[in-house]
Scaffold this motif. Structure first.
Motif, short mmCIF file in Angstrom:
data_model
loop_
_atom_site.label_atom_id
_atom_site.label_comp_id
_atom_site.label_asym_id
_atom_site.label_seq_id
_atom_site.Cartn_x
_atom_site.Cartn_y
_atom_site.Cartn_z
N LEU A 86 11.59 -15.20 -2.90
CA LEU A 86 12.14 -14.08 -2.13
C LEU A 86 13.41 -14.53 -1.43
CD1 LEU A 86 8.82 -12.63 -0.63
CD2 LEU A 86 9.99 -12.00 -2.75
N HIS A 87 14.36 -13.62 -1.27
CA HIS A 87 15.68 -13.99 -0.79
C HIS A 87 16.06 -13.18 0.43
CE1 HIS A 87 16.58 -16.32 -4.48
NE2 HIS A 87 15.90 -15.36 -5.09
N GLY A 88 16.90 -13.78 1.26
CA GLY A 88 17.54 -13.05 2.35
C GLY A 88 16.73 -12.98 3.63
N ASP A 89 17.47 -12.93 4.75
CA ASP A 89 16.83 -12.83 6.06
C ASP A 89 16.88 -11.42 6.63
OD1 ASP A 89 19.53 -12.67 6.59
OD2 ASP A 89 19.46 -14.01 8.33
N ARG A 90 17.48 -10.48 5.88
CA ARG A 90 17.62 -9.07 6.29
C ARG A 90 18.54 -8.92 7.50
NH1 ARG A 90 15.59 -9.40 2.02
NH2 ARG A 90 13.84 -8.19 1.18
N LEU A 91 19.31 -9.99 7.78
CA LEU A 91 20.25 -9.93 8.89
C LEU A 91 21.66 -10.35 8.48
CD1 LEU A 91 18.05 -11.57 11.69
CD2 LEU A 91 18.73 -9.17 11.54
N PHE A 92 21.74 -11.43 7.66
CA PHE A 92 23.07 -11.93 7.29
C PHE A 92 23.18 -12.19 5.80
CE2 PHE A 92 26.17 -15.38 6.71
CZ PHE A 92 27.30 -14.77 7.24
N SER A 93 22.38 -13.13 5.28
CA SER A 93 22.49 -13.45 3.85
C SER A 93 21.29 -14.28 3.42
CB SER A 93 23.79 -14.23 3.57
OG SER A 93 23.69 -15.55 4.08
N ASP A 94 21.35 -14.77 2.19
CA ASP A 94 20.32 -15.67 1.69
C ASP A 94 20.79 -17.11 1.89
OD1 ASP A 94 17.85 -16.32 0.39
OD2 ASP A 94 18.98 -16.79 -1.42
N ASP A 95 19.85 -18.00 2.12
CA ASP A 95 20.17 -19.42 2.29
C ASP A 95 19.46 -20.19 1.19
OD1 ASP A 95 20.56 -22.02 3.04
OD2 ASP A 95 20.16 -21.69 5.15
N ARG A 96 20.24 -20.85 0.33
CA ARG A 96 19.68 -21.56 -0.81
C ARG A 96 19.08 -22.91 -0.42
NH1 ARG A 96 18.45 -19.28 -5.16
NH2 ARG A 96 19.37 -20.81 -6.58
N ALA A 97 19.33 -23.37 0.80
CA ALA A 97 18.78 -24.65 1.24
C ALA A 97 17.30 -24.55 1.60
CB ALA A 97 19.56 -25.20 2.43
N LEU A 98 16.82 -23.33 1.81
CA LEU A 98 15.42 -23.11 2.16
C LEU A 98 14.87 -22.03 1.24
CD1 LEU A 98 14.10 -23.14 5.80
CD2 LEU A 98 12.86 -22.03 3.95
N VAL A 99 13.87 -22.39 0.45
CA VAL A 99 13.32 -21.47 -0.55
C VAL A 99 11.91 -21.08 -0.15
CG1 VAL A 99 14.72 -22.44 -2.40
CG2 VAL A 99 12.45 -23.36 -1.99
N GLY A 100 11.47 -19.92 -0.64
CA GLY A 100 10.11 -19.50 -0.32
C GLY A 100 9.71 -18.26 -1.06
N GLY A 101 8.40 -18.03 -1.07
CA GLY A 101 7.86 -16.84 -1.71
C GLY A 101 6.37 -17.00 -1.96
N PRO A 102 5.71 -15.93 -2.36
CA PRO A 102 4.27 -16.00 -2.65
C PRO A 102 4.00 -16.67 -3.99
CG PRO A 102 5.09 -13.80 -3.09
CD PRO A 102 6.24 -14.56 -2.52
N ALA A 103 2.85 -17.32 -4.09
CA ALA A 103 2.44 -17.98 -5.32
C ALA A 103 0.94 -18.16 -5.30
CB ALA A 103 3.13 -19.33 -5.48
N THR A 104 0.36 -18.45 -6.45
CA THR A 104 -1.07 -18.77 -6.54
C THR A 104 -1.22 -20.28 -6.56
OG1 THR A 104 -1.56 -16.75 -7.76
CG2 THR A 104 -3.19 -18.52 -7.88
N PHE A 105 -1.82 -20.82 -5.52
CA PHE A 105 -2.06 -22.26 -5.46
C PHE A 105 -3.21 -22.61 -6.39
CE2 PHE A 105 -4.50 -25.71 -3.25
CZ PHE A 105 -3.67 -26.74 -3.62
N LYS A 106 -2.99 -23.58 -7.27
CA LYS A 106 -3.98 -23.94 -8.29
C LYS A 106 -5.05 -24.87 -7.70
CE LYS A 106 -0.89 -25.53 -11.21
NZ LYS A 106 -0.22 -26.03 -12.43
N GLY A 107 -5.76 -24.36 -6.71
CA GLY A 107 -6.76 -25.18 -6.04
C GLY A 107 -7.87 -25.66 -6.95
N SER A 108 -8.20 -24.87 -7.97
CA SER A 108 -9.28 -25.25 -8.88
C SER A 108 -8.96 -26.53 -9.65
CB SER A 108 -9.56 -24.11 -9.86
OG SER A 108 -8.40 -23.79 -10.62
N ALA A 109 -7.68 -26.83 -9.79
CA ALA A 109 -7.27 -28.06 -10.48
C ALA A 109 -7.45 -29.29 -9.61
CB ALA A 109 -5.82 -27.96 -10.94
#
Length: 330
Positions: A86-109
């Protein structure tokens, strides 16, 4: 290995000689060099263990900065599926130095359960173009505000947050100060202290100052064996105290910034072991150990309701640090 650290060069020289012997024996089948090869292999193994079992704090800092070391997106690729950045702070812009978003953690592995998490982390970049674009993993304020937005989204949907710390610090440029760097980091500290979902923090490389702390407040703080985490880098500490970078090794010793130091002082909760030589020597083994550590952390935190979770987090933060009361003056 493409990139050798200074203290690794004697080992590399021995390994090169061993490779030459093996190649010579293979090319000339009439020569039996098995005895020499076995003896040299023993020397290589002994030297390797000697080097990596006795690492100084400064040497661990160097390993944490190794350009071939796995970065946040490598961990995301290995430990999760379905990651949507997911991108952007909804205030200024997106910052490529910090990434993030939802994912499925493969805990069963890794001995646990698969579950949706919100993943956040610093990303340095592999080549010159990427490093320039991502500012070597040093976020601007919009990076921390993006992280805040994503953490609040995780809380809205009741999903745990997993963050990966690997930054030389928050970006020190004029534009970052103009847009409120200190306020953005401070706001994140407040939000993370109150977030009603589990937060697992993993220090995978460099954990420098507020740049790391801006996504570093957690219920469980895990740290790779050769990572470092401190209020300041050894070079900056040296330049302040001695007006020179020449004392960076002494500064690293004084800062006590390695995983064994920090677990002894109660700053982190668990050390994640690395393969001999560092995470870049065997990324798969590193991902395995990290995945197992995250499973243990989530399994301990998810059964707690929000009130118990926040009480435990507050108690953990209150217990950090130490002080001594001076005797009253006569």
């Amino acid at each position: 290995m493409a990139h050798l650290l200074d203290f690794e060069k004697p080992l590399a020289d021995l390994e090169a000689k061993l490779a030459e012997l093996r190649q010579f024996e293979a090319d000339d089948g009439s020569v039996d060099l098995s005895g020499q090869i076995e003896a040299l292999q023993t020397r290589v193994d002994t030297l390797r263990q000697s080097i990596y079992r006795g690492l100084t704090r400064w040497q661990r800092v160097q390993i944490a900065r190794h350009p071939e070391r796995p970065y946040t997106l490598d961990y995301v690729d290995a430990l999760t599926t379905g990651f949507v950045e997911l991108h952007g702070d909804r205030l200024f812009s997106d910052d490529r130095a910090l990434v993030g978003g939802p994912a499925t953690f493969k805990g069963s592995a890794y001995g646990g359960d698969d579950r949706t998490v919100m993943v956040l982390g610093h990303q340095k970049g592999r080549d010159t173009k990427q490093r320039k674009e991502r500012r070597f993993g040093m976020p601007n304020p919009e990076g921390y505000r993006k992280a805040k937005r994503l953490m609040e989204m995780a809380a809205k949907f009741g999903k745990p947050v997993v963050t990966f710390l690997d930054t030389p610090g928050a970006y020190p440029g004029l534009e970052a100060e103009e847009r409120g760097q200190a306020e953005a980091i401070a706001r994140n500290l407040l939000v993370m202290a109150r977030l009603p979902v589990p937060i697992v923090v993993v220090v995978i490389g460099e954990g420098a100052s507020g740049g790391a702390l801006g996504i570093g407040v957690g219920d469980r703080v895990l740290m790779l064996e050769n990572a470092w985490y401190s209020v300041i880098s050894p070079e900056s500490c040296s330049s302040i105290l001695w007006r020179s970078w020449d004392h960076k090794e002494e500064a690293a010793r004084a800062l006590k910034l390695t995983a064994p130091d920090l677990i002894q002082n109660g700053i982190i909760d668990e050390i994640v072991p690395e393969p001999t030589g560092g995470a870049h020597h065997d990324p798969a083994a590193t991902f395995e150990a990290t995945g197992q550590a995250i499973v243990r952390a989530l399994d301990a935190l998810l059964p707690l309701d929000s009130e118990a979770l926040l009480d435990q987090r507050l108690a953990k933060l209150d217990a950090l640090g130490a002080f001594r009361e001076a005797a009253p003056a006569a």
